[in-house]
Write an enzyme that holds these catalytic residues in place. Structure first.
Site, short mmCIF file in Angstrom:
data_model
loop_
_atom_site.label_atom_id
_atom_site.label_comp_id
_atom_site.label_asym_id
_atom_site.label_seq_id
_atom_site.Cartn_x
_atom_site.Cartn_y
_atom_site.Cartn_z
N LYS A 290 -12.22 9.02 -7.82
CA LYS A 290 -11.36 9.69 -8.79
C LYS A 290 -12.20 10.32 -9.89
CE LYS A 290 -7.00 7.13 -8.42
NZ LYS A 290 -6.04 6.27 -9.17
N ARG B 230 -6.77 -1.73 0.94
CA ARG B 230 -7.63 -1.82 -0.25
C ARG B 230 -7.30 -3.08 -1.05
NH1 ARG B 230 -10.72 1.27 -3.94
NH2 ARG B 230 -10.03 1.24 -6.12
N HIS C 292 -13.45 0.69 -10.04
CA HIS C 292 -12.53 0.72 -11.17
C HIS C 292 -13.28 1.05 -12.46
CE1 HIS C 292 -9.52 -2.12 -8.96
NE2 HIS C 292 -9.28 -0.84 -8.72
N ARG D 57 -10.40 3.94 -1.16
CA ARG D 57 -9.07 4.54 -1.09
C ARG D 57 -8.97 5.40 0.17
NH1 ARG D 57 -11.03 5.09 -6.31
NH2 ARG D 57 -9.84 3.98 -7.92
N HIS E 296 -2.66 1.78 1.57
CA HIS E 296 -3.29 1.28 0.34
C HIS E 296 -3.34 -0.25 0.32
CE1 HIS E 296 -4.97 2.35 -3.52
NE2 HIS E 296 -4.23 1.46 -4.13
N TYR F 17 -6.35 -8.70 -9.22
CA TYR F 17 -6.71 -9.36 -7.97
C TYR F 17 -7.05 -10.84 -8.14
CZ TYR F 17 -6.62 -4.66 -6.20
OH TYR F 17 -6.19 -3.41 -5.87
#
Length: 356
Positions: free
Chosen positions: A231, A301, A324, A205, A298, A333
């Site tokens: 995150k 990514r 993730h 990110r 973004h 994806y």
């Protein structure tokens, strides 16, 4: 200390009172690992303990806390400010008049045109706020419980399907990389090329890239290993082949004295912003002649993840590479995978020919 739900002389002031208390609560509970100025944050905390006349004054304090390094506070406050402005138009006399159906009605208005991710942030902020109220209000030994869950809100991510991410094809990516090599950013050319390449070749990110420190990068054979704070303050590593960025990296770090120093800073030594990186990406896309509905950084990514799955057909690999928490997040994806659709089209043709 708990307070009656309608603790002020008007609905607007009572709602503002609770939003202020919620912001104070978030300031003490959010992670402070990115804190730049403890003094500035202390000033905000002190100001929040004093009477605040209106929501815009609170907005200014939240921005000050965000600029001090407590970035997450805006994620919670901004949706509540929109909700405050909308609720005040209804001329309510008590907070007890608020229920889930009213919140859903307002969300349909204040989140119109926003991305699924932004809608998700609004949902999280509002659920957190009313859950806080459920626990903190009390009058005559009883609490009013809102029990706002928004499970039936149509704007919730996934309720109407997942939007396909914007990404570049392999041909477009080649044009984009040519633009990276040939665009002159004057004094910032090497720095900008390096951060864009790290993002596009690792899929991290933008928020993760701008917080890389010199000590986060190590060498392992022909690879650079980069430690990323992701995150939720979780850590993971990504790898990139040394020849892809080695010369750029050596030129960037030549003047660095501290291992703790951020790798990507402006002339004043402050970290680059996500908005700045997005402007750089937009400039590169324009130079490459690539037009997308969403030109933000973004998309780099999304491009990495899409092409990674296309080459390897390994969803677990995509999940690990992008960090993730859920495999379902990575599943988007697989959107370009058309082999089964082609098979379905072929079968349909054969059935059609069989009828003749």
């Amino acid at each position: 200390m708990k307070y009656p739900l309608d603790c002020e002389e008007s609905f607007e002031k009572s709602l503002l009172f609770w939003i202020i208390k919620f912001v104070r609560f978030k300031l003490s509970s959010l992670s402070n690992k990115e804190l730049k100025s403890s003094a500035a944050l202390a000033q905000v905390s002190q100001a929040l303990s004093q009477p605040i006349p209106h929501i815009d004054a609170l907005d200014a304090l939240v921005k000050k806390a965000r600029n001090a390094g407590l970035n997450g506070v805006s994620t919670y406050f901004n949706p509540l400010k929109k909700l405050f402005d909308s609720l005040c138009l209804y001329k309510l006399y008590s907070l007890k008049q608020i229920d889930e159906s009213l919140i859903i009605e307002l969300l349909a208005s204040i989140t119109g045109g926003l991305s699924d991710a932004s809608k998700k942030n609004h949902r999280i902020a509002i659920i957190n706020f009313f859950a806080y109220l459920d626990k903190q209000n009390e009058e005559d030994g009883k609490a009013h419980v809102f029990d706002i869950s928004l499970k039936n809100w149509a704007g919730v991510v996934g309720a109407k399907g997942v939007k396909l991410p914007e990404f570049m094809s392999e041909e477009e990516l080649k044009k984009f990389l040519d633009a990276v090599e040939n665009t002159d950013f004057k004094a910032n050319t090497i720095r900008n090329r390096l951060i864009i390449k790290i993002i596009i070749f690792t899929g991290i990110r933008v928020s993760e890239a701008i917080h890389i420190r010199l000590k986060d990068i190590s060498e392992e054979g022909d690879l650079y290993v980069i430690r990323i704070r992701a995150k939720g303050n979780k850590y993971r590593i990504v790898m990139i082949k040394r020849p892809l960025i080695e010369d750029l990296l050596k030129n960037v770090i030549i003047n660095y004295l501290s291992e703790d120093a951020l790798l990507f800073v402006n002339k004043k030594g402050a970290p680059l912003t996500q908005a700045y990186i997005s402007r750089v990406v937009e400039q590169l896309l324009f130079r490459a002649g690539i037009r997308k509905q969403k030109n933000g950084a973004h998309m780099l990514r999304h491009t990495f993840a899409t092409l990674l799955y296309k080459k390897q057909k390994d969803l677990i690999l995509v999940q690990e590479a992008l960090g993730h928490a859920s495999l379902d997040t990575s599943r988007v994806y697989t959107h370009f995978e058309s082999s089964k659709l082609k098979l379905a089209a072929q079968i349909a043709q054969e059935l059609s020919e069989g009828e003749k």
